[in-house]
Design an enzyme around this catalytic site. Structure first.
Site, PDB file in Angstrom:
ATOM      1  N   ASP A  95      -0.654  26.640  22.810  1.00 37.83           N
ATOM      2  CA  ASP A  95      -1.912  26.579  22.056  1.00 37.83           C
ATOM      3  C   ASP A  95      -1.970  25.468  21.005  1.00 37.83           C
ATOM      4  O   ASP A  95      -3.038  24.960  20.693  1.00 37.83           O
ATOM      5  CB  ASP A  95      -2.189  27.928  21.361  1.00 37.83           C
ATOM      6  CG  ASP A  95      -1.039  28.383  20.465  1.00 37.83           C
ATOM      7  OD1 ASP A  95      -0.028  27.669  20.380  1.00 37.83           O
ATOM      8  OD2 ASP A  95      -1.155  29.458  19.849  1.00 37.83           O
ATOM      9  N   HIS A  96      -0.819  25.047  20.486  1.00 36.71           N
ATOM     10  CA  HIS A  96      -0.849  24.087  19.378  1.00 36.71           C
ATOM     11  C   HIS A  96      -0.990  22.638  19.834  1.00 36.71           C
ATOM     12  O   HIS A  96      -1.409  21.788  19.056  1.00 36.71           O
ATOM     13  CB  HIS A  96       0.425  24.191  18.538  1.00 36.71           C
ATOM     14  CG  HIS A  96       0.438  25.351  17.587  1.00 36.71           C
ATOM     15  ND1 HIS A  96       0.364  26.651  17.995  1.00 36.71           N
ATOM     16  CD2 HIS A  96       0.533  25.387  16.237  1.00 36.71           C
ATOM     17  CE1 HIS A  96       0.411  27.446  16.943  1.00 36.71           C
ATOM     18  NE2 HIS A  96       0.512  26.708  15.858  1.00 36.71           N
ATOM     19  N   ARG A 448      -5.629  27.930   6.503  1.00 36.87           N
ATOM     20  CA  ARG A 448      -4.962  26.954   5.634  1.00 36.87           C
ATOM     21  C   ARG A 448      -5.841  25.739   5.414  1.00 36.87           C
ATOM     22  O   ARG A 448      -6.524  25.297   6.325  1.00 36.87           O
ATOM     23  CB  ARG A 448      -3.653  26.483   6.270  1.00 36.87           C
ATOM     24  CG  ARG A 448      -2.696  27.618   6.385  1.00 36.87           C
ATOM     25  CD  ARG A 448      -1.261  27.170   6.485  1.00 36.87           C
ATOM     26  NE  ARG A 448      -0.477  28.367   6.329  1.00 36.87           N
ATOM     27  CZ  ARG A 448       0.491  28.746   7.163  1.00 36.87           C
ATOM     28  NH1 ARG A 448       0.819  27.982   8.182  1.00 36.87           N
ATOM     29  NH2 ARG A 448       1.132  29.864   6.951  1.00 36.87           N
TER      30      ARG A 448
END
Ligand code: MIC
Ligand code: SF4
Length: 754
Positions: A95-96, A448
């Site tokens: 996914d990253h 974040r």
């Protein structure tokens, strides 16, 4: 299909006896957190009471999850442990590594082309060792885990700090570095300091524009980025019962942003609804048999002050939507105060982008609520002033949202639908023009917002809010727009005011998906080959770190004294560097390049005491390494905040840094340093940070008697010839000291195997 249902039933069958054993010893009603922890002791039934915030305890987690950017290092280490198969159900999620640029189909193909070698490695190593593999495009790890694997009362660890998301389904789910995952996958105990407990009582009910996101934005504002360190946050009360399961996930997810070990909620109707909707009626039947054990005892919730170390109360009926940021997720501003705050702080108020997604807020409910705002805008002839992008959390969510017309609503407004993946949240965003480094504002529903995180531009002011607030503000293009009170002017010149958002918690017609992107591992992986090309720039087999030579470290130089916030994004940047996550030497070229040097206020510019010139941090460190000179890194509070990436510990270790000395550490990073055989120490007297000068030389005086609970002594010799002697605290227990002596925890596993 329900994954691992037999394992879940087995854990549940142990519950009554284990809870009884714990209850007898502890001698009082139990919180949910204690119940889950005491039922997952490595030793089985509890034989002693553990002291919160003090005792190191061995646990036996039920499962492990890894994402592509951390799994590479975790599995490169696992390969060295010499096991045939993982000992507990484990999964890897791609996914990253997928960039967000033009939209899902092109971006995904592009990522497959670029990362082919890494995806093949992850797919084949998963296949070999019995690990489930979720292919690129299947979704973001924490959404996929919530939809498929999380279960009330379970305990899991994951190589990503937002593993805590699974607390939304009543788990104790904890983010760790890869070396910790290796312990569990290699059938060893997993160690954690018994956490402190923070109770959050939610009263009242969310209404109008407020959402679960605002609960955690408020908690972050109260507790700050380090207020949850060493603690589990347990939510309860009528307000908690009224939240959706994915909303609970959002709250637990961002518990990572307050440094909490994890967060959790008791098993309730919302979890039953979610489990049923995601095809797990069998889990509901099993959980219902022991439902009383899957939440805190009533006495605890009636008198929380007695049972929790700290109590926070939030009345959801009074809660206002919040916008947190910029640059830190704990700087909360209620929407009604934004005008004033933005002005006082000179934040740019024109909003350039609105982004919805990330593991925090990409559920069906999130997309549906945001879409209800977008729909109103389209119906009233409003065009968005900012650009808009979304990343659905999983293929199941995307497919269902498409079927139900939700994506169409977004598309009507020109929204870019990116891949079901992390995308901009982790700097995988090819944002046009970001290289110009202009001061600008974006708003997103992620967790974040550290400097440079989304687009690499240090002047991008990123604000965090709920998906519906992101939608409204992106349409208005103005950070100060308060959708609760303000109106916008449409194309016909008429004033228009949004009605409050609305979205189904779960799809009325159920979830559906054609190909969820799951690849089951081979029954017997013995013959599966895992290939790592020796000349690869992306993957590199690991060498052992050297053992400690038994001597005091002396003659060390200062690599950098970092000033202020130094998150793992500063220590080992993500974005373009993600491609080297499987190659320790290459990724080490980003060591601390984002940290601010306390002596010259610059990033990536430190003094090389060999040449007296300033150079880039990795290059200067390589020069010390080549000269055989050890170094130390000095830092401020909450050093290593944020991610679980162990690269932030392995890089300094690889390049020859001997110790990291700071005012305080974030939990995962401190453990990662220990695991990799580094010294992670804190100033006994915080003010000693100021004694450290650029040209100092450091001598450890008593490392040869490194013992649990005993401070270490450091002599600092200044260039003037004068010296200071300071004390450094540490939290190493005796087995962690053995990791240091062996050179790393993995070295110790190997020593024990032979
Ligand atoms: C993040 O949100 O920072 C990440 C990327 O998901 C990290 C993991 C990583 O660095 O790979 C995390 O949160 O642990
Ligand atoms: Fe991915 Fe962002 Fe979640 Fe980390 S915080 S797992 S990068 S979506």
């Amino acid at each position: 299909m329900v994954f691992d249902i037999e394992m879940i039933k087995r854990i549940y069958s142990l519950y009554p006896e284990r809870i009884e054993a714990a209850r007898k010893l502890v001698g009082r009603p139990l919180t949910l957190t204690e119940k889950i922890l005491y039922t997952h002791l490595w030793e089985g039934n509890a034989s002693q009471v553990y002291s919160r915030g003090n005792s190191y305890v061995d646990f036996a987690p039920d499962r492990v999850a890894m994402q592509d950017a951390t799994a590479q290092m975790a599995l490169l280490q696992f390969m060295q442990a010499g096991k045939k198969k993982v000992a507990v159900p484990s999964t890897v999620h791609a996914d990253h590594l997928i960039q967000a640029k033009v939209g899902a189909s092109k971006d995904l193909q592009e990522s497959l082309n670029q990362n082919n070698e890494v995806f093949n490695f992850l797919s084949s190593i998963s296949n070999k060792y019995g690990i489930g593999f979720w292919k690129p495009g299947a979704g973001i790890i924490h959404q996929v885990v919530l939809e498929n694997y999380a279960f009330p009362g379970g305990m899991m660890i994951g190589t990503d700090s937002h593993t805590v998301n699974a607390g939304g389904l009543g788990m104790i789910a904890i983010g760790v570095g890869g070396a910790d995952a290796v312990d569990v996958m290699a059938a060893m105990a997993w160690e954690l300091k018994f956490p402190k407990l923070i109770g959050v009582r939610l009263t009242g009910k969310l209404n109008g524009w407020t959402s679960a996101k605002d609960v955690i934005l408020k908690v972050a504002d109260i507790l700050t980025v380090k207020g949850g360190t060493g603690a589990v946050v347990e939510y309860f009360g009528e307000g908690a019962l009224a939240l959706s399961c994915t909303g609970k996930g959002t709250i637990c997810n961002m518990g990572a942003e307050i440094g909490a070990t994890t967060s959790t909620f008791g098993y309730d109707e919302s979890m039953r609804r979610y489990l049923n909707a995601t095809g797990r009626a069998e889990v509901v039947s099993a959980a219902d048999l022991i439902a009383e054990h899957l939440t805190g005892d009533p006495e605890v919730y009636d008198d929380p002050k007695t049972y929790f170390d700290q109590l926070i109360e939030i009345n959801l009926s009074d809660l206002e939507p919040h916008i947190n940021g910029p640059f830190t997720p704990d700087n909360g501003t209620p929407v009604s105060k934004m005008k004033e705050q933005a002005k006082n702080n000179e934040w740019p108020t024109k909003v350039e982008w609105g982004l919805i997604g990330s593991c925090t807020n990409s559920s069906y409910e999130d997309l549906a609520r945001a879409a209800s705002i977008v729909k109103q805008a389209v119906a009233n002839g409003l065009l968005p002033k900012a650009e808009f992008g979304i990343n659905p959390g999983s293929e199941q969510v995307r497919f269902t949202a498409e079927r139900d017309g939700i994506l169409e609503d977004f598309e009507k407004m020109g929204t870019k639908i990116f891949t079901n993946a992390c995308g901009p949240c982790i700097g995988q965003w090819a944002r046009e023009g970001s290289e110009k480094q202009e001061k600008n504002t974006i708003i997103h529903s992620f967790n974040r917002n550290f400097s440079k995180r989304a687009d690499g531009n240090p002047n991008t002011h990123a604000f965090v809010a709920s998906p519906e607030i992101v939608a409204a503000i992106a349409i208005a293009g103005d950070l100060c727009f308060n959708p609760l009170t303000d109106s916008l002017i449409n194309a016909k010149g008429e004033a228009f005011k949004f009605s409050a958002p609305h979205g189904e918690e779960l799809p009325i017609n159920g979830f559906s998906v054609e190909d969820n992107g799951y690849q089951a591992p081979a029954e017997d992986g013995e013959s599966v080959q895992v290939v790592v090309a020796p000349d690869s720039s992306r993957l590199q087999l690991l060498d052992n770190f050297p053992m400690w030579d038994g001597e005091n470290i002396t003659g060390a130089k200062l690599l950098i004294k970092a000033k202020g916030k130094c998150t793992t994004d500063h220590i080992s940047m993500a974005g373009p560097w993600l491609k080297y996550r499987g190659h320790l030497d290459n990724i080490s070229n980003n060591l601390l390049i984002g940290a601010e040097n306390a002596f010259n206020g610059k990033v990536n510019s430190v003094k090389n005491s060999l040449t007296l010139n300033y150079g880039e941090v990795p290059a200067v460190q390589r020069a010390y390494k080549a000269a055989g000179i050890p170094t130390i890194v000095v830092g401020d509070h909450n050093y290593g905040e944020g991610s679980s990436r162990e690269h932030a510990a392995m890089e300094p270790r690889h390049l020859g840094v001997a110790a990291v000395i700071v005012k305080s550490f974030a939990r995962i990073h401190e453990t990662n340093l220990k695991k990799q055989g580094m010294l992670g120490l804190t100033f006994q007297n915080e003010a000693d940070y100021d004694k450290i000068q650029e040209d100092d030389t450091f001598n450890f005086i008593d490392l040869t008697s490194f013992l649990p609970g005993k401070a270490l002594t450091l002599e600092i010799v200044h260039s003037t010839g004068k010296s200071d002697t300071i004390l450094l605290n540490h939290t190493y227990n005796s087995s962690q000291i053995d990791w240091f002596k062996a050179g790393s925890a993995l070295n110790l596993i190997k020593l024990m195997e032979n």
